[in-house]
Scaffold this motif. Structure first.
Motif, mmCIF file in Angstrom:
data_model
loop_
_atom_site.group_PDB
_atom_site.id
_atom_site.type_symbol
_atom_site.label_atom_id
_atom_site.label_comp_id
_atom_site.label_asym_id
_atom_site.label_seq_id
_atom_site.Cartn_x
_atom_site.Cartn_y
_atom_site.Cartn_z
ATOM 1 N N PRO A 89 -0.321 4.271 12.260
ATOM 2 C CA PRO A 89 0.867 3.618 12.607
ATOM 3 C C PRO A 89 0.537 2.133 12.945
ATOM 4 O O PRO A 89 1.296 1.135 12.912
ATOM 5 N N ILE A 90 -0.571 2.119 13.721
ATOM 6 C CA ILE A 90 -0.781 0.431 14.102
ATOM 7 C C ILE A 90 -1.268 -0.148 12.910
ATOM 8 O O ILE A 90 -1.269 -1.318 13.024
ATOM 9 N N PHE A 91 -1.687 0.367 12.091
ATOM 10 C CA PHE A 91 -1.806 -0.513 10.874
ATOM 11 C C PHE A 91 -0.800 -0.535 9.647
ATOM 12 O O PHE A 91 -0.935 -1.435 8.838
ATOM 13 N N GLY A 92 0.338 0.359 9.753
ATOM 14 C CA GLY A 92 1.350 0.181 8.994
ATOM 15 C C GLY A 92 1.589 1.644 8.383
ATOM 16 O O GLY A 92 1.565 2.806 9.034
ATOM 17 N N THR A 93 1.782 1.849 6.967
ATOM 18 C CA THR A 93 2.392 3.052 6.314
ATOM 19 C C THR A 93 1.600 3.113 4.935
ATOM 20 O O THR A 93 1.043 1.843 4.557
ATOM 21 N N LEU A 94 1.862 4.120 4.478
ATOM 22 C CA LEU A 94 1.303 4.174 2.992
ATOM 23 C C LEU A 94 1.897 3.222 1.993
ATOM 24 O O LEU A 94 1.351 2.776 1.153
ATOM 25 N N GLU A 95 3.300 2.971 2.326
ATOM 26 C CA GLU A 95 3.839 2.056 1.607
ATOM 27 C C GLU A 95 3.226 0.685 1.597
ATOM 28 O O GLU A 95 3.215 -0.176 0.543
ATOM 29 N N ASP A 96 2.817 0.219 2.870
ATOM 30 C CA ASP A 96 2.249 -1.004 3.062
ATOM 31 C C ASP A 96 0.849 -0.980 2.403
ATOM 32 O O ASP A 96 0.393 -2.194 1.783
ATOM 33 N N PHE A 97 0.188 -0.032 2.378
ATOM 34 C CA PHE A 97 -1.235 0.207 1.645
ATOM 35 C C PHE A 97 -0.775 0.021 0.174
ATOM 36 O O PHE A 97 -1.703 -0.965 -0.618
ATOM 37 N N ASP A 98 0.097 0.579 -0.421
ATOM 38 C CA ASP A 98 0.246 0.389 -1.883
ATOM 39 C C ASP A 98 0.876 -1.110 -2.386
ATOM 40 O O ASP A 98 0.302 -1.390 -3.143
ATOM 41 N N ALA A 99 1.346 -1.562 -1.433
ATOM 42 C CA ALA A 99 1.829 -2.907 -1.479
ATOM 43 C C ALA A 99 0.913 -3.842 -1.568
ATOM 44 O O ALA A 99 0.485 -4.750 -2.204
ATOM 45 N N LEU A 100 -0.298 -3.435 -0.638
ATOM 46 C CA LEU A 100 -1.314 -4.366 -0.524
ATOM 47 C C LEU A 100 -2.325 -4.248 -1.648
ATOM 48 O O LEU A 100 -2.890 -5.261 -2.302
ATOM 49 N N LEU A 101 -2.363 -2.986 -2.041
ATOM 50 C CA LEU A 101 -3.155 -2.517 -3.188
ATOM 51 C C LEU A 101 -2.911 -3.401 -4.572
ATOM 52 O O LEU A 101 -3.591 -3.993 -5.379
ATOM 53 N N GLY A 102 -1.517 -3.271 -4.842
ATOM 54 C CA GLY A 102 -0.695 -4.033 -5.974
ATOM 55 C C GLY A 102 -0.877 -5.504 -5.748
ATOM 56 O O GLY A 102 -1.082 -6.067 -6.829
ATOM 57 N N GLN A 103 -0.838 -6.223 -4.627
ATOM 58 C CA GLN A 103 -0.834 -7.441 -4.392
ATOM 59 C C GLN A 103 -2.368 -7.822 -4.458
ATOM 60 O O GLN A 103 -2.531 -9.018 -5.430
ATOM 61 N N ALA A 104 -3.339 -7.120 -4.389
ATOM 62 C CA ALA A 104 -4.715 -7.732 -4.252
ATOM 63 C C ALA A 104 -5.020 -7.403 -5.831
ATOM 64 O O ALA A 104 -5.606 -8.331 -6.502
ATOM 65 N N HIS A 105 -4.642 -6.449 -6.791
ATOM 66 C CA HIS A 105 -4.847 -6.297 -7.989
ATOM 67 C C HIS A 105 -4.333 -7.436 -8.756
ATOM 68 O O HIS A 105 -4.736 -8.063 -9.574
#
Length: 560
Positions: A89-105
């Protein structure tokens, strides 16, 4: 659960065999808690990383490696994992990770995640089950539990010591309250080692790999990749006090470099090959030689392994030529790329380290009483020269967040703010790694130098970093940031990562000189000036040149 696109739908193009992206990539390590903090709580997070992807795209890197962001009590900054398939939780959620991954790609940036297979957190459900179960049970056999020595088992099974200091064994109380077995932890007592002879452990990590691969990650950096398998005789062993804490001794420790580890990575390689696209495994393997390091990247094992012998090399021309030569030969023999690195989250930043007179062993850190710490101004030219040399080498290169700003090691942290387990387990005798983990500066005139909007920071940032903030360096052609951007652009333009090195011997012994394609690289590691060809076209220089003279601690790229 929100999912990213399947791997075969990535817009990032895949390469033919022998030309995969990871063979020449520049990969930028992000230490999430210190990169950017969107929530304002003083700890960086995944939404903070996503907010700075434009700056990384502008820098010119090919991929990011995210240090651990999975569920953890944070006893060792996330390298103590309690749930391998969720976000803390200090880093966020799985949804935050998915969003980061999509934006990076979407920006053409691949994403590598850190995986910690040597040990878990003591809060992992498996370890809690082990504590509640009997000796010899299936639950306990997932970890390395042993009976103690001595008349009543009151002594540890052997004399092994933790990498962080103190003994590597902790005794538990059995479910009935009686003194019981001991468990092994090569690191903190909160990080019990898995038993990798256990088939259930192997199956669990195959599941974990597939969980992240299904979400679309481009690979894994594998923590302590040389340490999963232990000598099953568990002999006493005392390491060389002058060696790197994570291994690298000529006679490997009985808990490092054991041959059985290679079958684990062959198994993992088969998992990655179930997926379309170029997925990569990069190992953190502190081993006894580059020849042995190459064993980790044979065609059916990992794709990369960090070249720690290069990272630890002194600023000496003969030493640099030797390790570069031996590395390229060893990796070429197994069809793997060289993987070069100068800084990471475990070592003193190279903007300080390369100019130290006294040796600072890996993992020990430096503090305010460390002798002869150079000023930032005096140390920066050598750091620039080392970076320019490294980025011209064929193969892949790793950068550590903040080095593109020329950040130095924060050696003067007050004792009360330090958080590294090494500091506590050695009772302050070793400073540990906090000095290279301080949150990085983005905007000079903003709270916490733009790390967040609140000014909170889990480690204090030094005032001397204000002029190093990214917004100040952005428009300064003479800044460290501008140098990195120029070097990365030229590296891509001239295909240096996919090139071949040819030594040039027309220079004095204190100079490292080689050709890579159409680029001549000359690094002056000596104190004397070195003349350059009068008609040479200068592509980049780590420091300004004067009358085609290459000054001390300067590297130049010339067009042939």
């Amino acid at each position: 659960m929100t999912m990213t696109s399947q791997p075969d739908e990535h817009h990032l193009s895949d390469s033919s065999v022998g030309h995969e992206w990871w063979r020449s990539a520049v990969i930028y390590q992000i230490y999430p808690r210190s990169f950017a903090d969107a929530s304002g709580d003083g700890v960086g997070d995944l939404r903070g990383v996503a907010s700075r992807l434009t700056e990384l795209q502008d820098l010119g890197i090919d991929a990011i490696w995210l240090s651990p962001f999975m569920t953890s009590p944070q006893k060792d900054a996330g390298y103590d994992v309690a749930d391998y398939c969720d976000v803390d939780p200090i880093f966020g959620t799985l949804e935050d990770f998915d969003a980061l991954l999509g934006q990076a790609h979407a920006r053409g940036i691949r994403v590598i995640v850190d995986l910690v297979p040597n040990h878990s957190s003591d809060q992992h459900p498996w370890f809690q089950e082990a504590l509640a179960s009997a000796p010899g049970s299936s639950e306990r056999n997932r970890y390395i539990f042993r009976d103690g020595s001595g008349e009543n088992g009151e002594l540890p099974p052997n004399n092994w010591e933790s990498i962080f200091g103190g003994r590597a064994w902790t005794r538990i109380n059995e479910p009935d309250g009686s003194p019981g077995q001991w468990y092994l932890h090569l690191f903190d007592a909160s990080q019990p080692d898995f038993d990798w002879s256990n088939e259930e452990v192997k199956a669990e990590f195959r599941r974990i790999l597939r969980f992240w691969l299904d979400r679309g990650v481009d690979g894994f950096r594998v923590d302590v990749a040389h340490g999963l398998v232990k000598d099953q005789d568990f002999p006493d062993y005392t390491p060389d006090p002058d060696s790197a804490s994570m291994g690298g001794e000529q006679t490997p420790a009985p808990y490092f470099e054991q041959p059985g580890v290679h079958e684990i990575y062959r198994d993992w390689r088969r998992v990655l090959e179930e997926y379309d696209g170029d997925r990569a495994l990069c190992g953190e393997a502190w081993v006894s030689s580059v020849d042995n390091m190459a064993l980790w990247v044979r065609p059916d094992e990992m794709h990369q392994t960090f070249n720690f012998e290069y990272l630890l090399a002194p600023w000496d021309a003969s030493e640099l030529r030797s390790i570069i030569d031996r590395s390229i030969a060893a990796f070429t023999d197994v069809g793997a790329p060289g993987t070069w690195v100068l800084s990471n989250h475990d070592v003193v930043r190279h903007a300080t380290r390369l100019s130290l007179i006294d040796e600072s062993p890996q993992g020990s850190g430096i503090g305010p009483d460390f002798p002869n710490i150079p000023s930032h101004r005096d140390a920066l030219p050598r750091a620039h020269a080392a970076t320019a040399l490294m980025l011209a080498l064929p193969g892949s290169a790793y950068l550590y967040q903040g080095e593109e700003l020329g950040l130095d090691e924060v050696h003067d942290l007050p004792p009360h703010v330090r958080q590294d387990p090494t500091w506590f387990r050695t009772k302050g005798q070793k400073y540990g790694r906090d000095g290279c983990r301080v949150p990085i500066p983005w905007e000079a005139d903003q709270p916490a130098f733009g790390f967040n909007a609140t000014g909170r920071s889990w480690l204090p940032q030094p005032d001397r970093w204000q002029p190093l903030a990214r917004d100040i360096q952005q428009s300064d052609e003479g800044s460290t940031l501008s140098l990195y951007r120029r070097l990365l652009n030229l590296r891509q333009q001239f295909g240096l990562g996919r090139g071949e090195l040819e030594w040039v011997c027309d220079y004095p012994d204190g100079v490292v000189a080689f050709r890579n394609g159409n680029v001549l690289v000359v690094a002056n590691v000596s104190a004397a000036e070195v003349p350059l060809p009068a008609d040479a076209q200068v592509l980049a220089s780590s420091m300004p040149l004067s009358d085609h003279q290459l000054g001390a601690d300067t590297t130049v790229w010339l067009k042939l």
